[in-house]
Enzyme design. Structure first.
Site: not given
Lengths: 316, 441, 183
Positions: B74, B189, B242, B288, B315, B319
């Protein structure tokens, strides 16, 4: 038997006995409507907050009327008239309400699961007035009440729900509630609105309208929610009406005593032909009246302190 | 000399450990001899040297430091969720000594300067090797290819627009072709947004029951299929991020059999949890790709077992609590995973009979290193002393307090997992000690 | 919780006689049956109202209209006891406006039930007068309410419980005093 729960969030987790109890009490409240004074003082001094995070006229008015007829104090707030904006969490809202010491919350929200969330956070009872595409338990209850008024015991009775099952909270609450009372539910609509896995909720899936209604005792016709983007599931209103609209032609194929329900507001000549909507088979105004009674019953049954310490029946 | 966790010496022995490498666990206890950050010697039995400080770790397992091909730290832009420093701390606590950071920061990592910035922050933190992945397209807009060559020179190890798919097939083809020149993988992705459009959980029984908008499997399968065909056509190295569906596993399996240069990763949540976890609308199960059906979970585990899926990647997607307290359909996608990856592997794959401990460790070490083509994930004499001490039998409850990440959005909160990383060493230095985290400053 | 009977304070005959006497008193006070309506309070006031109606008919050969009142939604103890899951019906035989209502209950105690019943009646219409008939008055009033017709005055302690048994629900007709034990 009593309603030993803090909240009513859906019919999925309500037992048949609980549903019947609510309907019993609701029928007592319906008797009140015929008096000169159409309210009772039982909720005097209690504050019920109607939190409508999604616009709704009918449901909100029905709840308001139910609360007024119980003599509750009412606070309404909806997105349009409040400072609640996107980004403010439901938690903030809930904590504010908690601090204001309200006695009950009625919530309508566009997000599925929001009633569950508020019920977890708030100490007071929460009634779900519709969460996203999930459940609309009071609509389910009033539909069931209307059916029982005409059919009595629903065991073995055939109910056909027509419309956008995938996106309908009304459909889900009907399916759960009717299933518990032993009715046989068939759902009907185009495959884009009735995915095959709906059958796992214990209903029959039928894509042909005439076959779906042939043996039905009741048709419950859902509103086509054009505003929910379900529009992509069918080519247009005209085609929907041609394939799934309940018209006079369809009505003629019904059992003679079968009747027609619609949660409103209707899209005339889309899911229901105007002549049918105004015809002798529909019981739509009964549904409206029952809606107020059912909501009064729920508010009454959920009020009053500690749900674990309910009074025995003799105390009345 | 006495061993002291407080002051790790420059030269020491680790003894009594069962060594894990090459997919196997040594039958007899062995030792490591660490000197100045390197492995001086490694072997079975007792070391012949005497007089060195000795960490007697009898009964524990010793493996190479873990390598994660997919984390979100991040920084820059969303430091309230995680920073390179706090993410490194979480990595160390999970046994990781190398992680590949995704470029979907704000601004995106789409030029050499940003790659160096992230690397530098990793070096400052000093708790694991922070290997940046660069964006495929400028600003991750999916339009113009970014300067991949300059980014590789600056230290980028892979390229991806992760978080969003590259919808433009021609750009994806160019990237695969171009990256071939640079010897780095293009990570995909894989998501067809026209199929998934607006969904918030796997499309199936539970999305229908809960009234939540659906992300059908076909959205992933179709995108994986496209990218594999582009890899076949270009000869570029495609790494599928993923993987979560049975269909995608099968497509990758066939492509590998055909000799397409494709590798793939799976996350711990996708090999352990299914979409039924969403039943209470908790955003801690919103990610996701989404949690899918039990047959997908089994297919992902089988894919790891037979090598169709090369490695486990977390992954790790932090948050804040505030974001994860939004309604399910409004909360952001993603869960953290670095600190629970090994335990989830032991709990769901090893105890589930899908993999043995040696193969699980391989999925966390050699295989991700091979995907990246980097000399990591092995215990070799003369190599860097990146290693972990593991207790696959220890049970622990995942709580907010046990987690070191700045964010606490783990799908495993409240769950009892088996398998604990007891200590992590990077170049011979201690970066994590489970029984006394305070010794690492 | 169990109810321990201590004594029968009115047997079947005594109840019947008391009601007959009350019928005479009602007729006396109202100069006959014109404009009378008998309303029993759910549950045990309702069969007693029936008995009173029968007794009046025995004297005057006139069947006075009778009905039932449920006070559940008028209780003032919702916060204390919570909602009652048992709700009975209110049945009004006719518009009570300008009528004389004889309100019938089994036991008069705190007066709160009668208070609620008065509110129910008012919400149905505006009677000329409401008179109260109870089989037993046990005292301990909490509101300024007094009965017009009483079967029997029974001084009690607050620990005691008066139970009126009626044929419809209990298979016998008597009044007993007892205590509730345990909890």
């Amino acid at each position: 038997m009593s309603l030993k729960r803090k909240d009513v969030l859906g019919l999925e987790d309500m037992a048949a006995e609980e549903i019947l109890l609510v309907l019993d009490i609701a029928s007592q409240f319906r008797a009140v409507f015929d008096r000169p004074v159409r309210s009772v003082p039982i909720m005097r001094g209690r504050t019920v907050v109607n939190f409508f995070h999604e616009s709704s006229t009918r449901t909100r008015i029905s709840f308001e009327l139910a609360e007024k007829r119980l003599s509750a104090d009412i606070v309404n707030f909806s997105v349009a008239t409040s400072s609640f904006t996107k980004g403010e969490t439901l938690r903030d809202t809930a904590e504010n309400l908690q601090a204001m010491k309200i006695d009950m919350l009625v919530v309508r929200h566009k997000s599925s699961g929001s009633a569950q969330y508020l019920a977890r956070v708030l100490k007071c009872p929460v009634i779900n007035a519709g969460d996203g595409c999930h459940e609309h338990p009071t609509q389910g209850l009033l539909d069931i009440m209307t059916m029982r008024q005409r059919l009595g015991d629903l065991r073995g009775k055939r109910v056909t729900i027509i419309g956008d099952i995938a996106h309908s909270r009304v459909a889900r609450s009907n399916i759960w509630g009717l299933g518990k009372l032993g009715a046989e539910v068939t759902v009907c609509g185009p495959p884009t609105m009735v995915p095959a896995n709906v059958a796992r909720l214990g209903v029959k899936v039928e894509y042909d309208l005439k076959r779906a209604v042939a043996k039905a005792d009741v048709l419950n016709i859902l509103r086509i929610q054009l505003e929910r983007g379900a529009g992509s599931g069918f080519p247009g209103n005209r085609e929907y009406h041609r394939m799934y609209g309940v018209t006079e032609d369809v009505v003629r194929t019904l059992k003679p005593e079968a009747f027609i329900m619609h949660p409103g507001p209707m899209n005339r000549n889309v899911e229901i032909a105007s002549e049918v909507a105004d015809g002798p088979r529909q019981v739509i105004l009964d549904q409206v009246a029952n809606g107020v009674a059912v909501r009064m019953a729920l508010i009454y049954l959920l009020s009053g302190g500690d749900p674990g310490a309910l009074a025995p029946g003799e105390a009345a | 000399m006495e061993w002291s966790w407080q002051r790790i010496p420059g030269e020491y022995l680790v003894t009594g450990v069962r060594l894990i490498g090459g997919g196997k666990v040594s039958a007899r206890p062995g030792f490591l001899h660490v000197k100045k950050g390197r492995l001086e010697a490694i072997g079975e039995g007792r070391p012949t040297l005497a007089g060195l400080p000795e960490l007697a770790a009898d009964g524990l397992f010793c493996a190479p430091g873990f390598v994660d091909t997919h984390v979100h730290f991040r920084e820059p832009g969303q430091e309230e969720k995680e920073t390179v420093a706090t993410g490194s701390r979480a990595a160390a606590a999970g046994g990781f000594t190398a992680v590949v950071t995704m470029p979907n920061t704000d601004p995106a990592i789409d030029n050499a300067g940003m790659v160096r910035y992230v690397s530098d922050r990793g070096r400052e933190a000093g708790l694991c090797r922070v290997l940046p992945a660069g964006a495929i397209s400028v600003g991750r807009q999916g339009e113009t290819m970014a300067e991949l060559g300059a980014m590789v020179e600056a230290g980028a190890v892979a390229f991806t627009d992760d978080g969003s798919p590259v919808q433009n097939g021609r750009l994806m083809a160019s990237a695969l072709q171009y990256a071939r020149l640079l010897g780095v993988p293009i990570m995909s992705h894989a998501e067809d947004l026209t199929i998934v459009a607006g969904g918030c959980m796997h499309g199936g029984y539970w999305s229908m029951r809960l009234g939540l908008s659906a992300m059908p499997r076909a959205g992933e399968d179709a995108a994986v299929f496209r990218d594999i065909e582009l890899a076949r056509a270009t000869g570029g190295h495609l790494h599928v991020a993923h993987v979560s569906t049975r269909g995608a596993v099968e497509i990758i399996r066939r492509a590998k059999a055909d000799g397409v240069r494709v590798t793939a990763e799976a996350t711990p949540h996708h090999f352990s949890l299914d979409h039924g976890r969403c039943r209470d609308y908790s955003p801690l199960f919103k990610m996701n790709p989404p949690l899918r059906e039990s047959e997908d979970v089994a297919a992902v585990a089988d894919g790891l077992a037979d090598g169709t899926l090369d490695c486990i990647a977390t992954d790790h997607a932090p948050h804040t609590d505030t974001e994860k307290e939004l309604q399910f359909d409004q909360a952001p996608f993603g869960v953290i995973g670095l600190e629970t990856a090994f335990a989830a592997g032991v709990t769901y794959l090893v105890r589930g009979g899908k993999l043995d401990l040696g193969r699980l460790v391989q999925c966390l070490t050699e295989r991700p290193a091979a995907v990246l083509g980097l000399p990591l994930g092995k215990l070799e004499e003369g190599g860097d002393a990146d290693f972990v001490l593991l207790d696959p039998e220890r049970e622990w409850v995942v709580t907010r307090e046990t987690l070191r990440s700045r964010s606490r959005n783990s799908s495993f909160l409240g769950e009892t997992l088996k398998g604990r990383v007891l200590a992590t060493f990077l170049r011979g230095r201690l970066t994590w000690h489970a029984d006394d985290p305070s010794v690492v400053r | 919780m169990s109810f321990i009977e201590k004594a029968v304070i009115m047997n079947q005959d005594e109840v019947t006689r008391a009601i007959k006497r009350m019928a005479h008193e009602v007729l006396e006070a109202n100069n006959g049956t014109s404009d009378l309506v008998i309303l029993g309070i759910q549950r045990r006031g309702v069969p007693l109202a029936g008995l009173l109606q029968e007794a009046i008919k025995g004297v005057e050969k006139v069947s006075v209209p009778s009905g039932a009142i449920d006070i559940t939604f008028y209780r003032d103890d919702l916060s204390k006891l919570g909602p009652s899951p048992r709700v009975a019906t209110t049945e009004m035989p006719l518009d009570v406006t300008d009528k004389v209502v004889i309100l019938v209950d089994d036991v008069l105690y705190t007066g709160r039930t009668v208070r609620a019943a008065l509110d129910v009646i008012m919400d149905w219409g505006r009677p000329r007068a409401i008179q109260l008939a109870v089989l037993v008055d046990r005292g301990h009033r909490e509101l300024p309410i007094r009965p017009d017709y009483v079967g029997k005055n029974v001084p009690t302690s607050q620990k005691e419980v008066i139970k009126v048994k009626v044929m419809e629900y209990d298979g016998k007709q008597e009044v007993v005093v007892g205590e509730v034990q345990g909890g």
